[in-house]
Design a protein around this motif. Sequence first.
Motif, mmCIF file in Angstrom:
data_model
loop_
_atom_site.group_PDB
_atom_site.id
_atom_site.type_symbol
_atom_site.label_atom_id
_atom_site.label_comp_id
_atom_site.label_asym_id
_atom_site.label_seq_id
_atom_site.Cartn_x
_atom_site.Cartn_y
_atom_site.Cartn_z
ATOM 1 N N SER A 52 50.291 -83.815 -24.433
ATOM 2 C CA SER A 52 50.715 -85.000 -25.180
ATOM 3 C C SER A 52 49.490 -85.776 -25.648
ATOM 4 N N ALA A 53 49.683 -86.654 -26.604
ATOM 5 C CA ALA A 53 48.589 -87.444 -27.154
ATOM 6 C C ALA A 53 48.045 -88.436 -26.135
ATOM 7 N N THR A 54 48.838 -88.803 -25.127
ATOM 8 C CA THR A 54 48.400 -89.787 -24.143
ATOM 9 C C THR A 54 47.602 -89.170 -23.008
ATOM 10 N N GLU A 55 47.673 -87.847 -22.853
ATOM 11 C CA GLU A 55 46.929 -87.184 -21.793
ATOM 12 C C GLU A 55 45.495 -86.975 -22.238
ATOM 13 N N PRO A 56 44.531 -87.180 -21.351
ATOM 14 C CA PRO A 56 43.144 -86.914 -21.730
ATOM 15 C C PRO A 56 42.926 -85.423 -21.926
ATOM 16 N N ALA A 57 42.094 -85.122 -22.907
ATOM 17 C CA ALA A 57 41.797 -83.714 -23.167
ATOM 18 C C ALA A 57 40.924 -83.168 -22.055
ATOM 19 N N PRO A 58 41.139 -81.916 -21.681
ATOM 20 C CA PRO A 58 40.287 -81.348 -20.636
ATOM 21 C C PRO A 58 38.847 -81.286 -21.129
ATOM 22 N N CYS A 59 37.929 -81.617 -20.266
ATOM 23 C CA CYS A 59 36.532 -81.625 -20.676
ATOM 24 C C CYS A 59 35.769 -80.545 -19.941
ATOM 25 N N SER A 60 34.750 -80.064 -20.601
ATOM 26 C CA SER A 60 33.873 -79.076 -19.971
ATOM 27 C C SER A 60 32.520 -79.720 -19.740
ATOM 28 N N SER A 61 31.697 -79.117 -18.928
ATOM 29 C CA SER A 61 30.400 -79.702 -18.606
ATOM 30 C C SER A 61 29.497 -79.751 -19.823
ATOM 31 N N GLU A 62 29.700 -78.854 -20.803
ATOM 32 C CA GLU A 62 28.848 -78.860 -21.993
ATOM 33 C C GLU A 62 29.144 -80.046 -22.891
ATOM 34 N N ARG A 101 57.148 -81.890 -25.863
ATOM 35 C CA ARG A 101 55.957 -81.218 -25.348
ATOM 36 C C ARG A 101 56.179 -79.725 -25.226
ATOM 37 N N ARG A 102 57.418 -79.314 -25.205
ATOM 38 C CA ARG A 102 57.742 -77.893 -25.097
ATOM 39 C C ARG A 102 58.147 -77.374 -26.475
ATOM 40 N N HIS A 103 57.521 -76.285 -26.881
ATOM 41 C CA HIS A 103 57.828 -75.667 -28.169
ATOM 42 C C HIS A 103 58.264 -74.238 -27.931
ATOM 43 N N VAL A 104 59.233 -73.792 -28.698
ATOM 44 C CA VAL A 104 59.722 -72.420 -28.611
ATOM 45 C C VAL A 104 58.822 -71.551 -29.490
ATOM 46 N N VAL A 105 58.310 -70.481 -28.913
ATOM 47 C CA VAL A 105 57.493 -69.534 -29.668
ATOM 48 C C VAL A 105 58.076 -68.139 -29.500
ATOM 49 N N ASP A 106 57.934 -67.342 -30.546
ATOM 50 C CA ASP A 106 58.419 -65.970 -30.510
ATOM 51 C C ASP A 106 57.281 -65.066 -30.035
#
Length: 109
Positions: A92-102, A75-80
């Motif tokens: 992660s794929a098992t976590e629900p995606a955050p939803c917005s009211s729209e 879940r952790r990626h190294v970025v420059d």
Amino acid sequence: MVVISTTAIPDHVSGALSRWLIEPTPGLYVGTISARVREELWSAVSASVGDGAAVLIHPADTEQGFALRTAGQRRRHVVDFDGLQLIKFVASATEPAPCSSETHSENVN
């Protein structure tokens, strides 16, 4: 000094690491080795990590004084970021995606 942290690696890879480094806690290997040995060990670890994961931390001529390398699904990626290595968290794929009211509004009449 080199630090390698592993999760769910095959026994033969663990054995190879323990020949060159000490294992103060399960899956954590620490030691002082040459760059050539470090590259060979990391090659063996990253090639056989499978469903596990591994992180290598070693000295480098950078602003931070070290470099990070990862192998496997994490879940952790190294970025420059302007020459600094930072950690980015990925949902992660098992976590629900955050939803917005729209996106999840229902029409109630």
